[in-house]
Scaffold this motif. Structure first.
Motif, short mmCIF file in Angstrom:
data_model
loop_
_atom_site.label_atom_id
_atom_site.label_comp_id
_atom_site.label_asym_id
_atom_site.label_seq_id
_atom_site.Cartn_x
_atom_site.Cartn_y
_atom_site.Cartn_z
N GLU A 1 2.24 -2.35 7.94
CA GLU A 1 3.13 -2.18 8.83
C GLU A 1 2.85 -2.77 10.13
OE1 GLU A 1 6.22 -1.66 8.07
OE2 GLU A 1 5.27 -0.81 6.31
N PHE B 1 -4.17 4.60 3.06
CA PHE B 1 -3.09 5.20 3.74
C PHE B 1 -3.69 4.10 5.16
CE2 PHE B 1 -2.63 9.61 1.78
CZ PHE B 1 -1.63 9.25 1.00
N GLU C 1 10.31 4.32 -0.17
CA GLU C 1 8.65 3.58 -0.10
C GLU C 1 8.41 4.30 0.63
OE1 GLU C 1 9.45 -0.51 -1.91
OE2 GLU C 1 8.18 -0.28 -0.06
N GLY C 2 7.02 4.25 1.03
CA GLY C 2 6.03 4.80 2.44
C GLY C 2 5.34 5.66 1.78
N LYS C 3 4.48 6.43 2.64
CA LYS C 3 3.06 7.25 2.50
C LYS C 3 3.23 8.69 1.09
CE LYS C 3 0.48 6.69 6.07
NZ LYS C 3 -0.41 6.64 7.16
N GLY C 4 4.54 9.17 1.52
CA GLY C 4 4.91 10.12 1.14
C GLY C 4 5.04 9.75 -0.62
N GLU D 1 8.05 9.57 -3.41
CA GLU D 1 9.04 8.49 -3.14
C GLU D 1 10.16 9.90 -3.38
OE1 GLU D 1 8.37 6.14 -6.27
OE2 GLU D 1 6.81 5.23 -5.50
N TYR E 1 -2.05 0.75 4.14
CA TYR E 1 -0.13 0.74 4.82
C TYR E 1 -0.31 1.22 6.89
CZ TYR E 1 3.89 2.90 4.43
OH TYR E 1 5.76 2.43 4.88
N PHE F 1 0.74 -0.91 0.04
CA PHE F 1 0.12 -0.27 -0.30
C PHE F 1 0.66 1.22 -0.01
CE2 PHE F 1 -2.32 -3.28 2.09
CZ PHE F 1 -3.94 -3.26 1.29
N SER F 2 2.43 1.05 -0.80
CA SER F 2 2.41 2.98 -0.21
C SER F 2 2.36 3.07 -1.21
CB SER F 2 4.42 1.86 0.05
OG SER F 2 4.66 0.74 -1.47
N THR F 3 3.33 4.30 -1.04
CA THR F 3 3.29 4.88 -2.49
C THR F 3 3.60 4.92 -3.63
OG1 THR F 3 4.35 6.60 -2.53
CG2 THR F 3 2.23 7.34 -1.69
N ARG F 4 4.63 4.02 -3.77
CA ARG F 4 5.46 3.20 -5.13
C ARG F 4 4.03 2.85 -5.79
NH1 ARG F 4 9.84 -1.54 -4.81
NH2 ARG F 4 9.86 -1.43 -7.35
N ARG G 1 3.19 -6.54 9.64
CA ARG G 1 4.38 -7.01 9.95
C ARG G 1 5.58 -6.97 10.37
NH1 ARG G 1 9.32 -4.94 6.96
NH2 ARG G 1 8.09 -2.71 7.18
N LEU G 2 5.35 -6.28 10.97
CA LEU G 2 6.11 -6.07 12.53
C LEU G 2 5.78 -7.02 13.75
CD1 LEU G 2 6.47 -2.38 12.10
CD2 LEU G 2 8.25 -3.65 11.42
N ALA H 1 8.68 2.11 9.48
CA ALA H 1 6.95 2.07 9.15
C ALA H 1 6.85 2.54 8.45
CB ALA H 1 6.33 1.50 10.94
N ILE H 2 7.75 3.79 8.88
CA ILE H 2 6.97 5.03 7.91
C ILE H 2 8.03 5.47 6.50
CG2 ILE H 2 7.16 7.68 8.00
CD1 ILE H 2 6.86 7.34 11.00
N VAL H 3 9.16 5.32 6.02
CA VAL H 3 10.31 5.20 5.48
C VAL H 3 10.59 3.79 5.31
CG1 VAL H 3 11.90 6.52 6.66
CG2 VAL H 3 11.53 6.64 3.65
N LYS H 4 11.15 3.66 3.85
CA LYS H 4 12.14 2.46 3.17
C LYS H 4 13.05 2.39 2.73
CE LYS H 4 8.33 -1.14 4.51
NZ LYS H 4 7.60 0.07 5.10
#
Lengths: 450, 145
Positions: free
Chosen positions: A431, A424, B63-66, B68, A427, A14-17, A434-435, B108-111
């Motif tokens: 997480e 969102f 990677e994340g919610k924001g 790239e 996401y 679900f990341s923006t990627r 997953r964690l 968790a927030i960014v990768k």
């Protein structure tokens, strides 16, 4: 090797990627396909056969092709209406891909952060985009009407005519605007450029090349005289219309200077002229009935402006080949504007008028329907669409059983049918999943965000 | 039917196979340290269309919610238009010294993900993409903190 190495390749689906507009396909409901099948069965058969031949996703291919067809039938204008996070931009980008396959060139502009005004860079880049055609294009025709004195305006027009037709061509225009002629032409200055066929008359052009501009007393009489001399007259209307649009219209016959252009050329602020040429074209004047402002009616414009009388009849009597030459330079170009509702009222009018004036395609995404632009599609998230989207995003992830319709319906209601916010939250939920330790994962696997 | 890929998504047939395979030399865990040399090879399988261009890049991506962020550390381009010889039968090789940063991170927030990407442009304007992720550095897993 610890556990992180084993799972380092796992991305959050679900990341923006993966969820950003353009990264996922736009999913249509089955009911839309059924609507196409019921309303236009012949078109449906054509699109269905084409989708099968291309080996693409049949439903999406049919729907996208249908929307492209609607976009083209509405004079390459349309808007996608929907609430926040309902998939407007995704659909716009999907249509962009389809139009690019059709040979279109698309200029996309996205507004963010409640930007009410268009920056200068927008006009700069748009002009660069429009001028990237192989045909010469006077830049002055591409901008909104400049603020200048009448003398500056006339001198600019003369320079443009010389720029267009070359120094060898004789330029005859209004050196000083005759008030009566102006009144007769409705404020549109008419220039006439003649090209001599006989080489023996070439020395006479030296006077013209010196920049001498003769005033046209009687346009019809001069044309008859020029025809008697064997000359082929080229005339062009260059001025404002009722809507304040600034443009150039050539009203010459088929031969001569314009014949030398490689690409079909047409600069017509009045799109209705196309309907004279293409009777099968579905460019509907009826679509303009909902216009409340800045619309130009063909008859009124033709009679009130410089297109009246001889000029307009000359256009009507021109052969089909010449009409093809007059077609818009931007026939295969379109402006995609994302976030149109954020613009101010004046900027919205400028954009629409600019695209209409240049016959540039326009596709908008907006929250509320904009006046004067046909609505192509209304994006409304549904359980079916959300299920398809989650299935696409989670195809490589084992998340247990699929969610039921009631769960998806609850999810949509809790997030006010905003799919972006749902993703969102997904996401964060992923997480947490997953964690979490393995035993906890099994407990929260079905605890979707509320 | 659609399938996710590294660019976005693509429409596929069910019988389509992976046609670009990227293999990294090393210890098998795909863990590399800053300053270490990353080497590998790529294979093109069952590509019937003529290949016009092959691009190999070593890059990182957030990677994340924001929004790239992407950084390309190394890039090679082979094009038949530039006179390069592209043999789809023979595997291609690449090698590069890895930088000091940014290190791979799995928060968790960014990768931050590192990977090798091979992109092939075919004569029919189609693109094929193959990707091999790896880790740069050994930052601790957030789950173990």
């Amino acid at each position: 090797m610890n556990e992180s190495f084993a799972n380092f390749h796992q991305s959050n689906p679900f990341s923006t990627r993966y969820t950003a507009p353009g990264k996922t396909p736009f999913f249509f409901e089955k009911s839309f396909v059924q609507y196409i099948k019921a309303s236009r069965p012949a078109k449906f058969q054509e699109l269905f056969s084409r989708a099968l031949g291309l080996g693409e996703d049949v439903r999406n291919s049919i729907c996208l092709r249908y929307l492209v067809d609607q976009f083209e039938s509405h004079s390459r204008r349309g808007q996608i209406v929907g609430a926040h996070g309902s998939g407007k931009t995704s659909l716009m980008l999907a249509l962009k891909e389809e139009l690019i396959k059709e040979g279109y060139e698309i200029f996309t502009w996205t507004l963010h952060d409640q930007a009410r005004f268009l920056p200068d860079v927008f006009w700069t880049e748009l002009q660069q985009f429009l001028q990237s055609v192989p045909v010469f294009l006077p830049s002055k025709c591409l901008l909104p009407p400049p603020v200048m004195s009448k003398e500056e305006y006339l001198s600019q027009q003369r320079r443009s005519m010389v720029e267009i037709f070359g120094k060898d061509a004789e330029l005859r225009g209004n050196a000083t605007v005759d008030s009566q002629a102006e009144k007769k032409n409705g404020g549109v200055e008419e220039f006439s450029v003649s090209e001599t066929d006989a080489p023996k008359e070439a020395p006479n052009d030296s006077d013209a090349s010196s920049g001498d501009v003769n005033e046209e007393v009687d346009d019809k009489t001069s044309r008859e005289q020029a025809d008697a001399r064997g000359e082929r007259n080229k005339s062009a209307v260059f001025g404002f219309n009722e809507a304040g649009n600034f443009g150039l219209r050539k009203t010459s016959d088929a031969g001569g200077l314009f014949k030398e252009l490689d690409e079909p050329i047409k600069f017509a602020p009045f799109k209705e002229l196309d309907s004279v040429d293409d009777l099968d074209d579905e460019t509907s004047v009826a679509d303009d009935d909902d216009e409340e402002y800045d619309e130009v009616e063909i008859v009124e414009a033709a009679t009130a402006q410089g297109l009246s009388g001889d000029s307009f009849r000359e256009i009507l009597s021109t052969d089909a080949k010449d009409f093809d030459r007059r077609r818009s330079l931007f026939e295969k170009k379109a402006l995609f504007f994302d976030g149109f509702e954020q613009l101010s009222y004046v900027n919205r009018i400028i954009i629409r008028t600019f695209c209409r004036m240049n016959q540039l395609g326009l596709l908008l995404t907006t929250h509320k329907p904009a006046i004067g632009v046909p609505v192509l599609f209304r994006t409304i998230p549904s359980v079916e669409i959300l299920r398809e989207l989650l299935k696409f995003l989670l195809e490589e992830v084992d998340m247990g059983d699929e969610m039921s319709d009631s769960e998806l319906e609850t999810l949509l209601k809790n997030f006010h049918y905003d799919v972006r916010e749902i993703l969102f939250s997904m996401y964060d939920a992923y997480e947490n999943y997953r964690l979490a330790p393995r035993d906890v994962r099994e407990q929260i696997v079905r605890r979707y965000p509320r | 039917m659609y399938r996710k890929n590294e660019i976005g998504f693509e429409s596929i047939n069910a019988s389509e196979k992976e046609r670009i395979v990227v293999r990294l030399d090393g210890r098998g865990a795909r863990l590399y340290y800053p300053g270490e040399t990353l080497a590998g090879s790529y294979y093109l399988n069952e590509i019937r269309q003529p290949i016009e261009t092959t691009e190999i890049s070593v890059l990182w991506q957030t990677e994340g919610k924001g929004n790239e962020d992407v950084g390309v550390h190394a890039f090679w381009r082979l094009s038949v238009h530039d006179g390069d010889w592209i043999d789809p039968v023979q595997p291609g090789r690449f090698s590069v010294v890895l930088p000091q940063c940014p290190l791979s991170y799995d928060g968790a927030i960014v990768k931050i993900r590192w990977f090798v990407r091979v992109r092939v442009f075919l004569a029919n304007d189609a693109q094929l993409v193959g990707e091999a992720p790896f880790r740069l550095g050994a930052l601790p897993d957030p789950r173990t903190l």
